[in-house]
Design an enzyme around this catalytic site. Structure first.
Site, PDB file in Angstrom:
ATOM      1  N   LYS A 191       0.835  -1.197   0.000  1.00 11.44           N
ATOM      2  CA  LYS A 191       0.000   0.000   0.000  1.00 11.44           C
ATOM      3  C   LYS A 191       0.874   1.253   0.000  1.00 11.44           C
ATOM      4  CE  LYS A 191      -3.742  -0.566   2.494  1.00 11.44           C
ATOM      5  NZ  LYS A 191      -4.333  -0.750   3.844  1.00 11.44           N
TER       6      LYS A 191
ATOM      7  N   ARG B  72      -3.490  -1.363  -6.503  1.00  9.08           N
ATOM      8  CA  ARG B  72      -2.652  -2.569  -6.457  1.00  9.08           C
ATOM      9  C   ARG B  72      -3.049  -3.438  -7.638  1.00  9.08           C
ATOM     10  NH1 ARG B  72      -5.690  -4.522  -1.073  1.00  9.08           N
ATOM     11  NH2 ARG B  72      -7.730  -4.811  -1.989  1.00  9.08           N
TER      12      ARG B  72
ATOM     13  N   ARG C 152      -1.264 -47.672 -11.817  1.00  8.83           N
ATOM     14  CA  ARG C 152      -1.180 -48.560 -10.654  1.00  8.83           C
ATOM     15  C   ARG C 152      -2.024 -49.794 -10.936  1.00  8.83           C
ATOM     16  NH1 ARG C 152      -2.664 -43.518  -9.230  1.00  8.83           N
ATOM     17  NH2 ARG C 152      -1.346 -42.306  -7.828  1.00  8.83           N
TER      18      ARG C 152
ATOM     19  N   SER D 161      11.689 -43.468 -11.869  1.00 11.26           N
ATOM     20  CA  SER D 161      10.567 -42.585 -11.601  1.00 11.26           C
ATOM     21  C   SER D 161      10.498 -42.413 -10.093  1.00 11.26           C
ATOM     22  CB  SER D 161       9.273 -43.187 -12.139  1.00 11.26           C
ATOM     23  OG  SER D 161       8.195 -42.347 -11.801  1.00 11.26           O
TER      24      SER D 161
ATOM     25  N   TYR E  82      10.448 -35.538 -16.923  1.00 10.78           N
ATOM     26  CA  TYR E  82       8.999 -35.315 -16.876  1.00 10.78           C
ATOM     27  C   TYR E  82       8.486 -35.363 -15.438  1.00 10.78           C
ATOM     28  CZ  TYR E  82       8.373 -40.368 -16.157  1.00 10.78           C
ATOM     29  OH  TYR E  82       8.413 -41.637 -15.645  1.00 10.78           O
TER      30      TYR E  82
ATOM     31  N   GLU F  77      12.124 -44.801  -4.443  1.00 11.00           N
ATOM     32  CA  GLU F  77      11.283 -44.326  -3.346  1.00 11.00           C
ATOM     33  C   GLU F  77      11.823 -44.707  -1.983  1.00 11.00           C
ATOM     34  OE1 GLU F  77       7.360 -45.959  -4.002  1.00 11.00           O
ATOM     35  OE2 GLU F  77       8.181 -47.728  -4.964  1.00 11.00           O
TER      36      GLU F  77
ATOM     37  N   CYS G 284       6.544 -39.424 -10.157  1.00  8.54           N
ATOM     38  CA  CYS G 284       5.118 -39.754 -10.247  1.00  8.54           C
ATOM     39  C   CYS G 284       4.420 -39.621  -8.894  1.00  8.54           C
ATOM     40  CB  CYS G 284       4.934 -41.157 -10.811  1.00  8.54           C
ATOM     41  SG  CYS G 284       5.698 -42.440  -9.815  1.00  8.54           S
TER      42      CYS G 284
ATOM     43  N   GLY H 204      -8.515  -6.940   4.297  1.00 10.97           N
ATOM     44  CA  GLY H 204      -9.325  -6.939   5.514  1.00 10.97           C
ATOM     45  C   GLY H 204      -8.655  -7.552   6.721  1.00 10.97           C
TER      46      GLY H 204
ATOM     47  N   GLY I  59       9.139 -41.979  -6.653  1.00  9.73           N
ATOM     48  CA  GLY I  59       7.892 -42.096  -5.911  1.00  9.73           C
ATOM     49  C   GLY I  59       8.067 -41.251  -4.666  1.00  9.73           C
TER      50      GLY I  59
ATOM     51  N   MET J 101      -5.826  -6.493   8.351  1.00 11.83           N
ATOM     52  CA  MET J 101      -5.247  -5.560   9.303  1.00 11.83           C
ATOM     53  C   MET J 101      -6.195  -4.369   9.391  1.00 11.83           C
ATOM     54  SD  MET J 101      -2.430  -7.311   9.594  1.00 11.83           S
ATOM     55  CE  MET J 101      -1.063  -6.345  10.137  1.00 11.83           C
TER      56      MET J 101
ATOM     57  N   HIS K  80     -16.130  -8.469   1.615  1.00  8.13           N
ATOM     58  CA  HIS K  80     -15.143  -9.408   2.159  1.00  8.13           C
ATOM     59  C   HIS K  80     -15.372 -10.804   1.626  1.00  8.13           C
ATOM     60  CE1 HIS K  80     -13.617 -12.247   5.204  1.00  8.13           C
ATOM     61  NE2 HIS K  80     -12.601 -11.408   5.232  1.00  8.13           N
TER      62      HIS K  80
ATOM     63  N   ASN L 231       6.091 -39.831  -2.639  1.00  3.64           N
ATOM     64  CA  ASN L 231       5.269 -40.026  -1.438  1.00  3.64           C
ATOM     65  C   ASN L 231       5.978 -40.964  -0.471  1.00  3.64           C
ATOM     66  OD1 ASN L 231       3.427 -38.566  -2.886  1.00  3.64           O
ATOM     67  ND2 ASN L 231       2.155 -40.322  -3.407  1.00  3.64           N
TER      68      ASN L 231
ATOM     69  N   ARG M 245      -3.127   3.379   8.505  1.00  2.00           N
ATOM     70  CA  ARG M 245      -3.445   2.200   7.694  1.00  2.00           C
ATOM     71  C   ARG M 245      -2.286   1.220   7.692  1.00  2.00           C
ATOM     72  NH1 ARG M 245      -4.558   4.689   1.888  1.00  2.00           N
ATOM     73  NH2 ARG M 245      -5.862   2.830   1.698  1.00  2.00           N
TER      74      ARG M 245
HETATM   75  P1  ADP Z   1      -7.761  -2.163   3.728  1.00  2.00           P
HETATM   76  O1  ADP Z   1      -6.371  -2.617   3.533  1.00  2.00           O
HETATM   77  O2  ADP Z   1      -8.555  -2.985   4.638  1.00  2.00           O
HETATM   78  O3  ADP Z   1      -8.427  -1.856   2.418  1.00  2.00           O
HETATM   79  P2  ADP Z   1      -7.301   0.654   3.944  1.00  2.00           P
HETATM   80  O4  ADP Z   1      -6.161   1.180   4.713  1.00  2.00           O
HETATM   81  O5  ADP Z   1      -7.144   0.629   2.478  1.00  2.00           O
HETATM   82  O6  ADP Z   1      -7.648  -0.790   4.494  1.00  2.00           O
HETATM   83  O7  ADP Z   1      -8.500   1.549   4.349  1.00  2.00           O
HETATM   84  C1  ADP Z   1      -9.781   1.198   4.637  1.00  2.00           C
HETATM   85  C2  ADP Z   1     -10.729   2.196   3.969  1.00  2.00           C
HETATM   86  O8  ADP Z   1     -10.496   3.501   4.418  1.00  2.00           O
HETATM   87  C3  ADP Z   1     -10.571   2.231   2.476  1.00  2.00           C
HETATM   88  O9  ADP Z   1     -11.817   2.320   1.882  1.00  2.00           O
HETATM   89  C4  ADP Z   1      -9.773   3.469   2.240  1.00  2.00           C
HETATM   90  O10 ADP Z   1      -9.995   3.995   0.976  1.00  2.00           O
HETATM   91  C5  ADP Z   1     -10.257   4.376   3.344  1.00  2.00           C
HETATM   92  N1  ADP Z   1      -9.221   5.353   3.706  1.00  2.00           N
HETATM   93  C6  ADP Z   1      -7.997   5.080   4.133  1.00  2.00           C
HETATM   94  N2  ADP Z   1      -7.270   6.188   4.326  1.00  2.00           N
HETATM   95  C7  ADP Z   1      -8.082   7.215   4.003  1.00  2.00           C
HETATM   96  C8  ADP Z   1      -7.900   8.636   3.980  1.00  2.00           C
HETATM   97  N3  ADP Z   1      -6.739   9.203   4.297  1.00  2.00           N
HETATM   98  N4  ADP Z   1      -8.955   9.379   3.605  1.00  2.00           N
HETATM   99  C9  ADP Z   1     -10.123   8.786   3.261  1.00  2.00           C
HETATM  100  N5  ADP Z   1     -10.350   7.475   3.262  1.00  2.00           N
HETATM  101  C10 ADP Z   1      -9.342   6.687   3.631  1.00  2.00           C
HETATM  102 MG    MG Z   2      -7.715  -0.796   1.034  1.00  2.00          MG
HETATM  103 MG    MG Z   3       5.378 -46.120  -3.442  1.00  2.00          MG
END
Ligand code: ADP
Ligand code: MG
Ligand code: MG
Length: 909
Positions: A42, A368, A590, A792, A879, A773, A859, A121, A794, A123, A484, A796, A112
């Protein structure tokens, strides 16, 4: 990459590099996209976007190296880091002309998290930090919008008390709902400034009551608290669970981004949203996204309100014309389109973006490379080649080999009779069917009992991750395509239908109501994640059909790979499947599986319990024509592609009856005294069958078994060759530990093939090789190679015998070994390169030294594991052979291995 060994430290740079805080603002950006290791994904992309002139609110990133330092330093920021943070904060203040904690014109920030790999989601982010009873008034006055100021404040108290103070956030959620009920509101947006003010006050009282701590009013204290919480969140159970699932090393740590706030909740000229530069589900080159007016950050993702589509076309499709950003704010839409084009061109990949509009001004908050379904990955890769954006090699390396699984899985039979319950969002493709459960715990429990479930939730949150793994499919009644549930399910390749607003879920009564039905926990439903449909009961599934884009990518993979890919297939049906997936032969057939058919098990048993060689030969005589027939069918299916047939391998007791009544029945059938038979069956018992009388040892004591099988192979070959086919049977002798075993059995097989050739008058080429094997076979591979035309591996059994692990019993501790990092991965899934791999390498080297053109393959299960395939390519195997469904995965992984290590690998065959 090392395999079983302990994690190597990810942050060795800390000692060398003193810089801990990196500033980003137009013209003053210190980081860039290449610095993901220290800035997190990020942070690195915020810096990069700023640098290329995309509007990003200014801020700074505290490096990932500080995460470990913080957690090791009694959860305190090292003093120089704290000083660097203060300095960077002052720069942000200067840049935007607001002051942190100022009563008149307060700067607010978001805090963030962001690791090297995206962890959606996982952190927690805190928004609107810097608000207190004084600054909120300043914000209200300055913005002329008290409602907005108080809405921001109450959100801040909610987030901060949850993330930093460990308060159970549902308590505050209840207070909010109570207030809405009391006032007769349906939506959050109906609450007035006064309502929100009262609510904030109530929140703070509740925080004190429930945590015993006063909500901090000093913005600096808030800031230090939030930064610490982000660093600590790296070690929350849900983050650990996610890391485990995605093999993200603990040592990486997370960065912390502190960024000035922009507000999407300032009124109807403000908004927030997420967008993809191409459709993440189909890969179609069409802008795609969701947005909400007058909302902040997480509202879209959390599914609190169901968002609208960004484009007019999508809104029309969803029967919500007029609700799109394109229609409501056409100029801002245009600007967003320009930005996404710019970002895609810059990163040369599909982008997943977050944006906020504050009073008519567009800000980008994140970009990203977007997660995508396998189908989308293939389509995007091919389209981008055609658009001249990337070359073939880059395109191939972009597609995660494992993800092809998603395309190879069954879908619902279009012709099956179905009762439609609801239609919602096609959040993640594939068909899934199972019992309704309403909690993740139940999904996990039932999974352990082998029962398939559909995890049915109003919405999911990171706590549900294990339940989502356990369930066959996921159904939610709220949230959009970027909720999510949708994002995580797509990542897992798991079927998901999201936002089914018609489904009413009652957690207390454990039932759901839909389309006039009341369905209780345990009743069966079926999901179609590709259409978003939900059906009553079980719906039949059909095998996937692979499209032209898939074929194109496979052809491309074939162009670059040097490893050949075969399949493990025992029956003509498996072989047909294997061929359709592009297998270039059978690496392991087999033969024991051929003895379980109803028509042959009795003869097999007769052979096993025979007391003399003559009796045994009589029984084998009955099996011979059946085996011959099996091989004829298999060779025919494989149309001249190589077929390696392994002679009988498992211990004999696996074939005998296990109950007294079955034994009695058998006694009658084969005319043997019951007591005698019972004793004979008992006599076959072994304490450690995996190390017992099996593999080539069977034939050392009962040569007639291998003689019969060899004859069946040779007769089958002779018959087909006479009919005009070309084929070269490959006879494989299992579990050899010493060259003398192979020497003897090879001789025996040679004689039998020659005899058949003489009888039939058909001469043909054939090879005799062995499975490697056992560790002894590896370290004496030069001696064994003298007797073998091919090896070959094996892997496992080789893994079992090298690690001294029984794959049937290891489950009691293997999980702990993996979760505690003693083993990096399950060695039965991904090859243990440092141990088992070293033996493989030794055996290849010794074997080829003794016999230059020795053909070598593998294999074991590892033959379909992308990470292991990279290793096998590296040690120069000819292979890999894997289950039919994994053949496409292996083809792609082999190409990726060749592209990564072009000079090694690729034998002479
Ligand atoms: P996640 O990794 O869970 O997406 P983010 O850090 O991206 O967490 O942020 C969660 C939400 O908060 C996102 O929708 C992001 O766009 C919003 N957000 C984060 N920083 C700001 C900011 N400085 N101003 C406005 N919205 C923000
Ligand atoms: Mg985000
Ligand atoms: Mg065997």
């Amino acid at each position: 990459m090392e395999s079983l060994g302990k994690q190597k430290s990810g942050n060795t740079m800390a000692a060398m590099n003193n810089k801990s805080v990196y500033f980003f603002a137009a013209g003053e950006t210190e980081g860039n996209a290449k610095m993901k290791d220290i800035l997190g994904g990020k942070g690195a992309n915020l810096a990069e976007m700023t640098a290329i002139g995309v509007p990003v609110p200014p801020g700074f990133t505290i490096s990932t190296e500080i995460c470990a330092a913080y957690n090791q330093n009694n959860q305190k920021l090292p003093v120089p880091v704290a000083a660097a943070v203060e300095e960077a904060l002052a720069r942000v203040e200067k840049k935007i002309g607001k002051k942190f904690g100022d009563k008149e014109n307060p700067l607010l920030v978001s805090v963030r998290s962001g690791a090297r790999a995206s962890m959606p989601g996982m952190m927690d982010t805190i928004l609107n930090l810097g608000l207190n009873d004084d600054t909120v008034e300043g914000l209200a006055k300055k913005s002329g919008n008290p409602r907005f100021a108080w809405d921001s404040y109450r959100r801040f108290v909610q987030m901060y008390s949850d993330v930093v103070m460990g308060m159970n956030s549902s308590l505050l959620e209840v207070a909010l709902e109570d207030m809405k009920d009391e006032k007769g509101y349906k939506l959050d947006t109906e609450m007035t400034a006064d309502d929100l003010k009262a609510l904030t006050k109530k929140f703070k009282t509740q925080v004190l009551e429930s945590t015993g701590q006063k909500f901090p009013s000093d913005p600096k204290e808030q800031l230090w608290g939030a930064i610490g919480a982000v660093f600590r969140s790296w070690n929350t159970p849900r983050a650990i669970a996610y890391r485990g699932l995605h093999a993200i090393p603990e040592a990486w740590g997370t960065a912390v981004n502190v960024q000035s706030m922009v507000f999407g909740n300032m009124g109807d000229d403000s908004a927030t949203g997420v967008a993809f530069s191409r459709n993440p589900s189909t890969g179609e080159n069409m802008f795609y996204g969701e947005w909400l007016v007058n909302a902040q950050g997480e509202d879209v993702v959390a599914g609190i309100r169901t968002p609208n589509n960004i484009t007019a076309a999508e809104a029309k499709l969803a029967k919500m014309p007029g609700t799109s950003l394109e229609e409501k704010m056409p100029n801002l839409f245009k600007e967003l389109v320009e930005i996404y084009h710019k970002l895609e061109k810059h990163y040369k990949d599909m982008q997943d973006m977050e944006f906020t509009i504050e009073q008519g001004k567009l800000w980008m908050l994140q970009t990203r490379n977007g997660k995508r379904t396998a189908r989308a990955a293939l389509r995007i890769a091919c389209d981008m080649i055609d658009e001249g954006m990337i070359d073939e090699k880059t395109a191939l390396s972009r597609i995660e080999a494992k993800s092809l699984d998603q395309l190879l899985h069954p879908t619902l039979d279009p012709k099956a009779k179905k009762t439609l319950l609801a239609k919602a969002l096609p959040a993640s493709p594939g068909g899934a069917c199972g019992q309704i459960v309403f909690t993740s715990e139940e999904a996990v429990e039932l999974k352990e009992k082998g029962i398939k479930t559909i995890l049915t939730r109003v919405e999911t949150s990171p706590e549900d991750i294990l339940g989502m793994v356990a369930a066959q499919g996921i159904l939610t009644s709220r949230g959009g395509m970027t909720s999510h549930a949708a994002v995580v399910a797509r990542g897992m390749g798991k079927c998901c239908v999201a936002g089914a607003g018609d489904v009413q879920i009652d957690y207390v009564k454990k039932e759901m109501r839909v389309a006039g039905y009341v369905l209780r926990q345990g009743e069966i439903i079926t999901l179609d994640g590709s259409t978003g449909e939900v059906y009553l009961g079980e719906v039949k599934t059909v095998e996937p059909e692979l499209d032209a884009v898939f074929e194109r990518v496979m052809k491309l993979a074939d162009k670059y790979r040097t490893l050949k890919v075969r399949a493990n297939a025992d029956t003509p049906k498996d072989a047909t499947m294997a061929r359709s997936f592009g297998a270039e032969g059978i690496g392991l057939c087999r033969t024991e599986h051929m003895f379980f058919g109803a028509d042959r098990i009795t003869a097999m048993r007769e052979m096993i319990v025979a007391e003399s060689k003559a009796e045994r030969e009589d029984a084998l005589e009955k099996l011979l024509p059946m085996q011959r027939h099996d091989f004829i069918e298999l060779f025919k299916t494989m149309k001249g592609y190589p077929v390696t047939i392994r002679l009988l391998d498992p211990p004999l007791h696996e074939f005998v009856p296990h109950t007294d009544s079955e034994t009695k029945e058998l006694a009658g059938k084969i005319g043997v005294d019951y007591d005698k038979l019972r004793m004979r069956v008992k006599g076959l018992h072994e304490f450690n069958p995996m190390l017992g009388h099996r593999g080539c040892r069977l034939a050392i004591t009962y040569p007639e078994i291998y003689i019969m099988q060899t004859r069946a192979i040779a007769e089958a070959a002779a018959e087909l060759i006479k009919g005009g086919m070309t084929l070269t049977p490959e006879i494989m002798i299992p579990l050899v530990s010493i060259d003398v075993e192979l020497e003897r059995l090879r001789d025996l097989a040679d004689k039998e093939v020659k005899a058949v050739q003489k009888e039939t008058g058909v001469s043909f080429k054939y090879t005799i090789g062995t499975m490697i094997e056992l560790p002894r076979a590896c370290v004496t591979a030069d001696e064994i190679a003298a007797q073998a035309d091919f090896f070959s591996f094996g892997t496992n059994d080789l893994t079992q015998t090298t690690l001294g692990l029984s794959r049937d019993d290891a489950s009691r501790f293997l999980g702990t070994y993996v979760s505690e990092g003693i083993y990096k991965t399950d060695p039965f899934v991904t090859i243990d390169q440092d141990g088992v791999g070293k033996l493989v390498k030794t055996a290849v080297d010794l074997g080829r030294r003794a016999k230059k053109d020795l053909k070598v393959g593998i294999c074991g299960e590892h033959g379909g594991d992308p990470e292991s395939i990279v290793f096998f390519h590296g040690v120069g195997l000819d292979y890999v052979s894997c289950s039919p469904y994994r053949v496409p995965i292996a083809r792609l992984a082999a190409a990726q291995a060749a592209l990564a290590q072009p000079t090694v690998g690729g034998g002479t065959h």
